[in-house]
Design a protein around this motif. Structure first.
Motif, PDB file in Angstrom:
ATOM      1  N   GLU A 140       0.830  -1.274   0.047  1.00  0.00           N
ATOM      2  CA  GLU A 140       0.193  -0.020  -0.270  1.00  0.00           C
ATOM      3  C   GLU A 140       0.955   1.334   0.057  1.00  0.00           C
ATOM      4  OE1 GLU A 140      -2.409  -0.319   3.310  1.00  0.00           O
ATOM      5  OE2 GLU A 140      -3.447  -2.240   2.750  1.00  0.00           O
ATOM      6  N   GLN A 141       1.902   1.012   0.750  1.00  0.00           N
ATOM      7  CA  GLN A 141       2.821   2.439   0.873  1.00  0.00           C
ATOM      8  C   GLN A 141       3.509   2.591  -0.696  1.00  0.00           C
ATOM      9  OE1 GLN A 141       5.307   4.174   4.284  1.00  0.00           O
ATOM     10  NE2 GLN A 141       6.796   2.403   3.217  1.00  0.00           N
ATOM     11  N   TRP A 144       1.240   4.228  -2.755  1.00  0.00           N
ATOM     12  CA  TRP A 144       0.908   5.623  -2.272  1.00  0.00           C
ATOM     13  C   TRP A 144       2.173   6.421  -2.853  1.00  0.00           C
ATOM     14  CZ3 TRP A 144       3.768   8.741   1.016  1.00  0.00           C
ATOM     15  CH2 TRP A 144       3.129  10.069   1.185  1.00  0.00           C
ATOM     16  N   GLU A 147       1.785   7.327  -6.312  1.00  0.00           N
ATOM     17  CA  GLU A 147       1.073   8.266  -6.800  1.00  0.00           C
ATOM     18  C   GLU A 147       1.437   9.766  -6.369  1.00  0.00           C
ATOM     19  OE1 GLU A 147      -2.530   7.132  -4.284  1.00  0.00           O
ATOM     20  OE2 GLU A 147      -2.968   5.282  -5.301  1.00  0.00           O
ATOM     21  N   GLN A 148       2.192   9.883  -5.319  1.00  0.00           N
ATOM     22  CA  GLN A 148       2.530  11.111  -5.147  1.00  0.00           C
ATOM     23  C   GLN A 148       3.602  11.526  -6.044  1.00  0.00           C
ATOM     24  OE1 GLN A 148       0.745  11.932  -2.560  1.00  0.00           O
ATOM     25  NE2 GLN A 148       0.150   9.941  -2.626  1.00  0.00           N
TER      26      GLN A 148
END
Length: 282
Positions: A140-141, A144, A147-148
């Motif tokens: 998940e990280q 994430w 995405e950033q």
């Protein structure tokens, strides 16, 4: 032109159970109260031994409640646990990261990763102990982070993490206690080699050191609580002195870092009290 300023502290190792490092932290609290920095970042090991003693978390939360300041926290190994390949599970009184320990941290701090947009900078804080953990939150990280980075564009990128991604060079990639898991790190090579990355700032090693790899500054924040001697932590070229850092982020992508201290800080050594404060240390 300076885009913004930051106060960076790390490795406070706070607990109401033991007062070995309390004095330095109380002095640091006064520094934080008087801070006029745009951001304050804490790169982990907030608690002395939160993975085994939940009271350490409640004490740390109350300790900072007197501040009229927002602190961006990320966890350290004493907050969520160590790499599974280097430690024993909780059932054996070991320090391995697991879902229960992660949930405890999130219950108190709400997040283990964050993003800050300031001027021409994108600043990310991540949970380095997830790297190579195999927990579902690791994937998940990673997603994430991707995405950033999708909208970095021409801004500069700064990364804050408890453990360094590497000491001096990304290769060879030997597993050790001192850096993130090198196998898990491969899934984040897109971050480590990002062309806009200008800084990787970390704690964990209880040493202050300012170096660079290519265009990326490698910044180690010292501990507020204690340092170590070479028998406990090997020589890596850092200064073994308690303290904190101030960063000034410039529009052109440079970062000016100042090493700071307090005249009342005690430069104590973990070696002298490790059997008392960490009786389960290997």
């Amino acid at each position: 032109m300076t885009a913004f300023s930051m106060l960076h502290l790390s490795d406070t190792h706070l607990s109401a159970r033991m007062g070995h490092f309390q004095r330095n932290n109380e002095l640091m609290l006064e520094v934080l109260k008087n801070s006029t920095h745009d951001l304050i970042v804490h790169t982990g090991d907030i608690t002395l031994d939160g993975i085994r003693h939940e009271d350490d978390f409640s004490f740390c939360r109350s300790f900072y409640e007197t501040l009229d300041q927002h602190i961006h926290f990320i966890p350290g190994n004493h907050d969520v646990g160590d790499n599974p390949r280097l430690s024993r599970p909780a059932a054996e009184n070991g320090s391995t990261i697991d879902d229960i320990r992660m949930r405890r941290y999130l219950d108190y701090y709400g997040e283990d990763r964050w993003r800050v947009d300031r001027e021409r900078w994108l600043v990310l804080g991540i949970n380095s102990l997830l790297v190579g953990s195999g927990l579902s939150r690791e994937a998940e990280q990673n997603a994430w982070i991707a995405e950033q980075l999708a909208d970095v564009e021409d801004r500069h990128l700064a990364l804050f993490t408890h453990q360094p991604f590497f000491i001096d060079d990304p290769d060879p990639i030997d597993l050790s206690y001192w850096t993130v898991d090198p196998e898990g790190r491969e899934a984040l090579r897109f971050l480590m080699e990002h062309p806009r990355l200008r800084m990787i700032a970390s704690g964990h090693l209880h040493q202050e050191r300012l170096r660079s790899h290519g265009q990326t500054g490698l910044v180690w924040c010292p501990s507020i609580a204690f340092t170590t001697r070479e028998k406990l932590v090997p020589e890596m070229g850092g200064q073994r002195q308690v303290g904190y850092l101030e960063h000034r982020f410039e529009d052109d992508g440079t970062v000016a870092t100042t090493v700071c201290g307090h005249p009342g800080f005690q430069n104590s050594h973990l070696d002298d009290v490790i059997k008392v404060v960490y009786p389960f240390a290997g």
